[in-house]
Design an enzyme around this catalytic site. Structure first.
Site, mmCIF file in Angstrom:
data_model
loop_
_atom_site.group_PDB
_atom_site.id
_atom_site.type_symbol
_atom_site.label_atom_id
_atom_site.label_comp_id
_atom_site.label_asym_id
_atom_site.label_seq_id
_atom_site.Cartn_x
_atom_site.Cartn_y
_atom_site.Cartn_z
ATOM 1 N N SER A 66 -96.613 -42.674 -64.939
ATOM 2 C CA SER A 66 -95.666 -43.611 -63.989
ATOM 3 C C SER A 66 -95.464 -44.885 -64.798
ATOM 4 C CB SER A 66 -96.438 -43.868 -62.793
ATOM 5 O OG SER A 66 -97.234 -44.988 -63.121
ATOM 6 N N ASP A 67 -94.072 -45.706 -64.339
ATOM 7 C CA ASP A 67 -93.737 -46.946 -64.812
ATOM 8 C C ASP A 67 -94.951 -47.751 -64.068
ATOM 9 O OD1 ASP A 67 -92.789 -49.121 -65.875
ATOM 10 O OD2 ASP A 67 -91.002 -48.256 -65.710
ATOM 11 N N TRP A 68 -94.760 -49.054 -64.269
ATOM 12 C CA TRP A 68 -95.797 -50.104 -63.794
ATOM 13 C C TRP A 68 -95.697 -49.836 -62.419
ATOM 14 C CZ3 TRP A 68 -98.244 -54.569 -66.241
ATOM 15 C CH2 TRP A 68 -98.877 -55.357 -65.154
ATOM 16 N N GLY A 69 -96.703 -49.598 -61.526
ATOM 17 C CA GLY A 69 -96.619 -49.618 -60.006
ATOM 18 C C GLY A 69 -96.001 -48.696 -59.379
ATOM 19 N N ALA A 70 -95.304 -47.976 -59.965
ATOM 20 C CA ALA A 70 -94.333 -47.075 -59.440
ATOM 21 C C ALA A 70 -95.072 -45.977 -58.395
ATOM 22 C CB ALA A 70 -93.554 -46.007 -60.407
#
Length: 724
Positions: free
Chosen positions: A267-271
């Site tokens: 995932s991207d940051w916090g996605a």
């Protein structure tokens, strides 16, 4: 390890240990990091147990060099029950510490070899500092310059983006990740269609047909994966109403099943947690469920997996085999990198000091910065005579802010400023005077007066203007893409002095150039040129290098045209339609339809003449391709490079086809007066497109081939695809 040993290792792991492998944490969480325990800002909300940290699978933001990476890995292996090493990942986007031009600029080089070299050097510097994975290349197709992240892409064309995607992957990964410790694993991003965010606003909605997704936005990701890219990162945006990070159709059905990708999906940051505000998950537990169902292997910087997956497995809601599949993909990547045999891999503090920012690396950065710069305008004032007295004016005259976004380990202090790059070329330091004139967005009367004084005493004015780095990149979106007003006022004041003006632009997006286009006699688009930016620009301005860059993204006439791109569809009432009244055609009443500067555009200090355009035949079949040839002559007085471009239009398709599509390009180096014949082969595969039923095939019928120096200034040749 072989697959049997990896399976044995997986079977030894507890469920808690497996789930923790799916967690990625930033370096402050780890013993041995220089920022250990400094859990502040967005990190402070993460309540991660010591057990989960001990069993975590990967580290984000490895930026402390070899010593820190070795310290973290040693401390981890002492506590990890099964001795499973950590993966170290970082955003090495356009260089590690030797910073190359931003990717959009590299796209303007149209130089795949130099792009690959830049990735090789970035990988060497990152690997010796202990990094195993880079979150690059970013291959999102971009058509809206308001979006700050266009600087991370290589432009608006699917074919060109795909070629650069492959070059970057080759450069980062090399041919043998396990034994070539100078390499790093690449992670293509952001899957999928992040570049089409509505309104050019970061993290915003994306909504398009599946046909458009497949036709324009997916090809570059596929090109990266076909080249062997080891990882994929999910996008922040929705795709067909579902956030990418929880999108089963996109991630499981298309990426995994249809394309056969068996690498790591992160995932991207916090996605993962962001599915809650998106409105598809009620809480973190549901977010975790949707992400694991979609096949997301690593959750970056939120704890939905470690907090909730165990209960969901124990209750039968989530099958443990999904966890096992993700863990096995992570273990496999660690094995491909040779981490089980050598958990410190290429990390070497002594070699790091020798290799990082070496002269060879800086020279490569200088050469690519030259290739990436685009000469937009030149009314005979460039190259500059070394005997001229120059006033270097503007906020970028003596600024180290030439690295651009995503260069967090680059040194502005060690970057070559424009002033120093020009001074190195001058016959006398007395011929160069610098004055700021204004700041990026503000200014004083004293600064303006100093600039006017310097300019009055000069023969020529070099205006160094642009955007501060933080004005583009992630979350750097702008509705007004003109230069800041104070800089336009500075340019207008310089114009009043009636001296020749050369504008050098530092920016991360195509700009609306009004207010500088008219005032300048020459404009060089330098983008954010990187560590050797000042030297590279000096090479160009004084004629030691001949600019050859071509725009990888159109420059709009006005922001009101956005999105503006060359490979658009026609309408039923095109401008200039002979059977339509002048008003009732598809046009603006106040500006042209066309961009100010088209895709593929770029000037040189010499000129190139195209002639003798021919087709080998007027018909072709699936097994009998055509050859397009054109003669190109350097008709000027200076050696130079020309990028010859081939475009094709399908006259009549089952669905509407673009007005032009780039299909190939070739770079020529010609001496004054020298001629060369360029040949392109047109195959049936180049004529295929996605039909209404999403089948990918060509149609029998008429086509036009276009050859020229850019997407606008081309010659046409008609041909037909016929049955055998």
């Amino acid at each position: 390890m072989n697959s049997q040993k990896l399976t044995s290792l997986l079977n030894e792991m507890t469920l808690d240990e497996k789930i923790a492998q799916l967690l990625q944490l930033a370096t402050p969480f780890f013993e041995g990091s220089k920022d250990e325990g400094q859990i502040t800002g967005p990190l402070a909300s993460m309540n991660i147990s010591d057990e989960n940290i001990i069993n975590t699978g990967s580290v984000l933001g490895a930026s402390g060099g070899a010593k820190e990476a070795i310290n973290i890995q040693k401390a981890h292996l002492k506590k990890n029950r099964l001795g499973i090493p950590l993966l170290f990942m970082a955003d090495v986007i356009h260089g590690y510490k030797t910073i190359f031009p931003v990717p959009l600029a590299i796209g303007c080089s149209w130089d795949l070899d130099k792009a690959q070299q830049s990735a090789e050097i970035a990988a060497k510097e990152a690997a010796v500092a202990g990094v195993h994975v880079t979150f690059s290349p970013m291959v999102d197709l971009v058509r809206d310059p308001r979006w700050g992240r266009v600087m991370e892409s290589t432009g608006e064309d699917p074919f060109l983006n795909g070629e650069f995607a492959k070059a970057f992957v080759r450069g980062f990964q090399g041919k043998d990740l396990k034994h070539n410790t100078d390499s790093v694993a690449a992670c293509v991003k952001h899957f999928a269609a992040y570049g089409a965010a509505e309104g050019g606003r970061d993290y915003n909605t994306v909504n398009m047909s599946e046909r458009q997704l497949r036709e324009s936005y997916l090809p570059a990701y596929k090109a990266a994966l076909d080249e062997g890219c080891e990882m994929v990162m999910t996008a922040f945006n929705t795709v067909d109403g579902i956030p990418a990070t929880g999108n089963v159709k996109l991630m499981r059905d298309l990426l995994r099943e249809e394309w056969g990708f068996d690498g790591v999906l992160i995932s991207d940051w916090g996605a993962v947690k962001e599915m809650i505000p998106h409105g598809v998950a009620e809480d973190e537990a549901e977010a975790a469920y949707k992400a694991i169902q979609a096949g997301v292997d690593i959750e970056m910087m939120t704890s939905c997996y470690v907090d909730h997956l165990k209960k969901q497995v124990e209750s039968g809601k989530v099958e443990e085999k999904l966890i096992d599949e993700s863990v096995m993909r992570i273990l496999t990547l660690k094995d491909k990198l040779g981490l089980f045999e050598n958990p410190f891999r290429g990390a070497d503090e002594a070699l790091e000091n020798e290799l990082v920012m070496s002269e060879d690396h800086r020279q490569a950065a200088r050469e690519l910065a030259v290739k990436s710069s685009v000469l937009l305008k030149n009314n005979g004032v460039l190259p500059i005579n070394r005997e001229k007295k120059i006033a270097l004016v503007g906020p970028f005259a003596q600024s180290g802010d030439v690295l651009g976004p995503w260069s967090f380990l680059g040194s502005k202090e060690k970057a070559v400023q424009l002033y120093d790059g020009l001074l190195a070329k001058m016959n006398s330091s007395l011929l160069l005077t610098a004055a700021k004139g204004c700041e990026i967005e503000t200014g004083t009367e004293e600064q303006l007066a100093e600039a006017v004084k310097a300019a009055k005493e000069a023969d020529l004015i070099v205006l160094a203007l642009g955007e501060a780095s933080e004005m583009s990149g992630e979350a750097g979106c702008r509705a007004d893409i003109r230069l800041p007003q104070i800089q336009l006022e500075l340019a207008a004041k310089m114009k009043e002095l009636d001296k020749p003006i050369v504008a050098v632009l530092f920016n991360g997006r195509p700009l609306d150039l009004h207010g500088i286009w008219e005032e300048s006699d020459a404009i060089l688009e330098a983008w954010y040129p990187g560590t050797e930016g000042g030297n590279a620009i000096g090479d160009i301005l004084f004629g030691d290098a001949n600019p050859s860059g071509k725009l990888a993204m159109s420059f709009p006439h006005s922001v009101g045209q956005v999105p503006v791109y060359y490979n658009h569809f026609n309408t039923g009432r095109p401008q200039g339609a002979p059977d339509a009244q002048e008003r009732y055609v598809s046009q603006y009443l106040d500006i042209p339809n066309e961009p100010l500067l088209p895709f593929g555009y770029g000037l040189s200090y010499t000129s190139f003449a195209y002639s003798n355009e021919t087709l080998s035949d007027v018909t072709m079949t699936a097994t009998k391709p055509l050859t397009v040839s054109v003669e190109v002559q350097n008709s000027g007085s200076m050696a130079g490079e020309e990028i010859v471009q081939l475009y094709i239009r399908d006259i009549s398709g089952e669905v509407v086809r673009p007005m032009k599509e780039l299909k190939s390009f070739k770079k020529l180096s010609l001496q004054p007066g020298e001629k060369a014949t360029v040949e392109f082969e047109i195959t049936e595969e180049m004529l295929r497109y996605h039909h209404a039923d999403l089948s990918f095939k060509s149609d029998i019928g008429k086509f036009i081939a276009f050859v020229g120096p850019n997407s606008r200034d081309t010659v046409e040749m008609a041909f037909e695809l016929v049955n055998e």
